[in-house]
Design an enzyme around this catalytic site. Structure first.
Site, short mmCIF file in Angstrom:
data_model
loop_
_atom_site.label_atom_id
_atom_site.label_comp_id
_atom_site.label_asym_id
_atom_site.label_seq_id
_atom_site.Cartn_x
_atom_site.Cartn_y
_atom_site.Cartn_z
N HIS A 257 -12.01 24.88 -28.56
CA HIS A 257 -11.32 24.45 -27.48
C HIS A 257 -11.79 23.27 -27.01
CE1 HIS A 257 -8.70 24.65 -24.02
NE2 HIS A 257 -9.21 25.96 -23.28
N ARG B 120 -3.00 28.54 -17.10
CA ARG B 120 -4.02 27.31 -16.58
C ARG B 120 -4.04 26.31 -17.44
NH1 ARG B 120 -7.81 28.98 -13.38
NH2 ARG B 120 -7.43 31.24 -14.34
N THR B 121 -4.13 26.27 -18.55
CA THR B 121 -4.35 25.32 -19.49
C THR B 121 -3.13 24.52 -19.81
OG1 THR B 121 -6.41 26.43 -21.01
CG2 THR B 121 -4.97 24.69 -22.00
N ARG C 128 -1.59 26.15 -28.30
CA ARG C 128 -2.71 27.12 -28.28
C ARG C 128 -2.13 28.44 -29.35
NH1 ARG C 128 -6.03 30.17 -24.52
NH2 ARG C 128 -6.40 28.21 -23.50
N LYS D 6 12.09 36.74 -37.41
CA LYS D 6 12.62 35.42 -38.09
C LYS D 6 11.48 34.91 -39.18
CE LYS D 6 15.30 33.87 -33.99
NZ LYS D 6 15.82 32.85 -33.38
#
Lengths: 321, 321, 321
Positions: B132, B53-54, B104, B83
């Site tokens: 946020h 969604r974001t 995020r 890695k």
């Protein structure tokens, strides 16, 4: 020029210089806000194993030229046990959608198999332990940009030289230049393969093998560091002993020439200490950035109207900025 | 204005009003068919945990302004055990590709760490239990758009207020306005943290704590509902008892003022009954839509020529429609 | 025309012909370098299960028309156990971001549910064992393009006809044409469902059931091959027996009419031998390519100014090349 990019051996000196000249032009294009050269064109990112860094580099290159991208990091589902499709069928279909395919695969030779069937150019973004030719091209471009010339340089390739596809591809492209000296500096259980040495011998490239990084570091214009991989050693103890000997730290960097560079294909996992990052010789982040410009040049050649046009007026007419 | 967006406390009132004015302009841009303002620019969506969604909201915002997107929901492979790359190295590389990074991450402070190293703006799309901030900005814009003003409002924040980063960020931005009253309405085991209350006290914001949603609902202009999370409760039984007390249904909605709004950051999981969806006070889907306009404003500020230009003629010259 | 594409039964003959005419126009658009028709528009690829081929086909179509794409193959996280969101809420939010939603879901009827709530067109890219209408449209377009007409053709549908949604959707669209004969050729345990036969009977379409592929192959203008799926059979032995009977190889292909075509929705898993690929009757890769043109037509209809405009001057004015 062949519009497929499959392996580092496919290029001759003239082609390599043409790519580097185009990459330099692309650097200007990117800085000036991008171009519309590939507007309306579609690049497929077909990654059978994830490699976000390489994928992002190619996708940035395509979008800087105005092109579009269709992308997957899970391409293995194409040929999954359930769906059972061959690589050849996947390529036949995708080459009917896109104008160019950037492909990462876990099997040696996968890119060459794709090129045999594809109706559009294939750019090999790594095929297993095989080749990673666009990495070699950006490495070459970095050396030229940083040192002004490739003829006459001496370079140390350090780390796991048996399985590291990056150093093999770089050795192959360097073989096109004059008076290059390569020092292979690896733990004893992961030496440079005989096939690479044979190729260099045939091309008349001087090379030495020396396991002592401290001795080699002061001799070279380029120290090309790579990883030493845990899984190549019989025990954790032996791994640590070997890996420890091949770390580049402040002290080792200080033993390098004043006008030399430290490179790394990234990602690193401790084999270059972060205390080196701010030294002007630390070229690895500039090297990563150069990848975008080299890939812009390769995409323009593959999808556009060829490399010869890249630097001229048509390119300038397409600038956004 | 700072081109990084890291936390809600970084904004003063003037900046918040500038962002909201820009978002309003962007709403017109989006409705009229988009803009070429960011043509040639590249946004990297770097999601170390998925949040479709974001991510979609930011990517829509970028494309509505003519920009391109490179995107991953699996960025954790950058710093995987295999890695072994640090966040700092990943950011160094990606900031040499893209013009802005939307990030995020699952760790508090990750966005701030990225901003210290990045050569391009970082937009924090959520860092663990931290902040946020773009959610807080779209919440603020929604309140202003729905109610005409933020000064003087009373708002109930409902649900898990201990771990819900959304309400913390919203409380911080509200503290820039005059005569705001906040009601914290949470189960007893997930109260609003003392640090948030201290911040509000210092800023002179009135707040109350009241666990009784039925009593609070009729008093406020904004009821900001969030989830009550199962994992915060010692037993399923206690969870159900608490969660049940905090559901907004038709009956509770009817007890709200006629000119009030019901908000939710979404996704919801039953804490607002769907029977509320068609009530004009149900603002949560409009709130989600507003996120695109606010993020267009933030991207224009970060990548383009700054917020001050967003509303003026240059923007209009770039319209597609 | 309805801007949602949910199931094959929604189309009448005039609409199907309009879509095919538009697809033909789009083929020219794609070949001439794409169009700016959908510049500024955003398509959401919302795949609740991965299908890279179908997703790439739609995304290529959108970008060839100048549009942008936001994309996920992991949409199931929207309605995950943790986040617990309903499909309806996801669609409400995404339809406030994007101009059109292409949706693949694992449940029958999911696209229709989405269409009831969405404020933008839904294009069904497959809903469980339900429908795959855009596949049927590209199949239809392929038949018309290859054979010149759909009226009067005879077609064999081969493989698992009980669970294969592709053949159901194709049968439904064929029912709009005159004098079509369908041969259903399936192993005895996966016959064509009664509901499909009833629909065809009602529409006056002739059909036959015949389990013997060798007998049918020589009779038809189109042999539409699909997979026989292992999981439908009680034992590996019975599966192998059935699957073996339904392989198209060189010998079977040679028994087909000279002016006939062999189709397959792909991916194949051995049910057409690769020795057939170079025969001019092997149409399956051309069929896959046609999917891009048909989806361009559907997107132009859904997001742009409707199908009637697609072939005319406005389209030509928007050409890139």
């Amino acid at each position: 020029m062949n519009r497929h990019v499959l392996g580092a051996k496919q290029f001759d000196r003239a082609q390599l210089e043409s790519i580097m000249a185009a990459a330099q032009g692309m650097e200007q294009v990117a800085r000036s806000g991008g171009s519309h050269l590939l507007t309306g064109k579609v690049m497929a990112s077909l990654f059978f194993e994830p490699s976000t860094r390489t994928r992002f580099s190619f996708e940035t290159a395509m979008t800087r030229l105005g092109g579009h991208v269709i992308s997957t990091e899970n391409a293995s589902q194409f040929s999954s046990a359930i769906k059972g499709e061959t690589l050849e069928d996947s390529i036949r279909v995708i080459s009917s959608y896109a104008d160019v395919i950037v492909m990462r695969h876990y099997e040696i030779g996968a890119a060459a198999r794709a090129a045999r069937i594809s109706s559009v150019p294939i750019l090999n973004a790594g095929d297993g332990a095989g080749e990673h030719p666009t990495q070699a091209l950006l490495d070459l471009y970095t050396i030229q940009k940083e040192l002004g010339s490739i003829d006459g340089i001496s370079i140390a390739m350090v780390g796991d030289l048996t399985y590291g596809r990056t150093v093999h591809s770089l050795a192959y492209v360097l073989a096109n230049f004059r008076d290059v000296t390569i020092w292979f500096t690896a733990p004893e259980n992961t030496p440079i393969p005989q096939a690479v040495k044979d190729y260099l011998a045939e091309k008349g490239v001087r090379y030495h093998e020396d396991t002592d990084l401290r001795r080699v570091a002061g001799l070279v214009d380029v120290l090309y560091q790579t990883r030493v991989q845990r899984e190549r050693f019989p025990s954790e103890e032996e791994y640590k002993k070997a890996a420890g000997k091949y770390i580049v730290d402040r002290e080792l960097l200080d033993s390098m020439k004043q006008r030399s560079i430290l490179m790394h294909p990234l990602p690193r996992a401790g084999e270059i200490a972060t205390e080196c990052d701010n030294d002007p010789r630390a070229a690895y982040f500039r090297q990563a950035e150069n990848g975008v410009y080299v890939r812009m040049a390769l995409l323009a050649n593959a999808v556009g109207k060829g490399m010869t046009l890249v630097n001229n007026r048509e390119m300038k007419d397409q600038l956004i900025g």
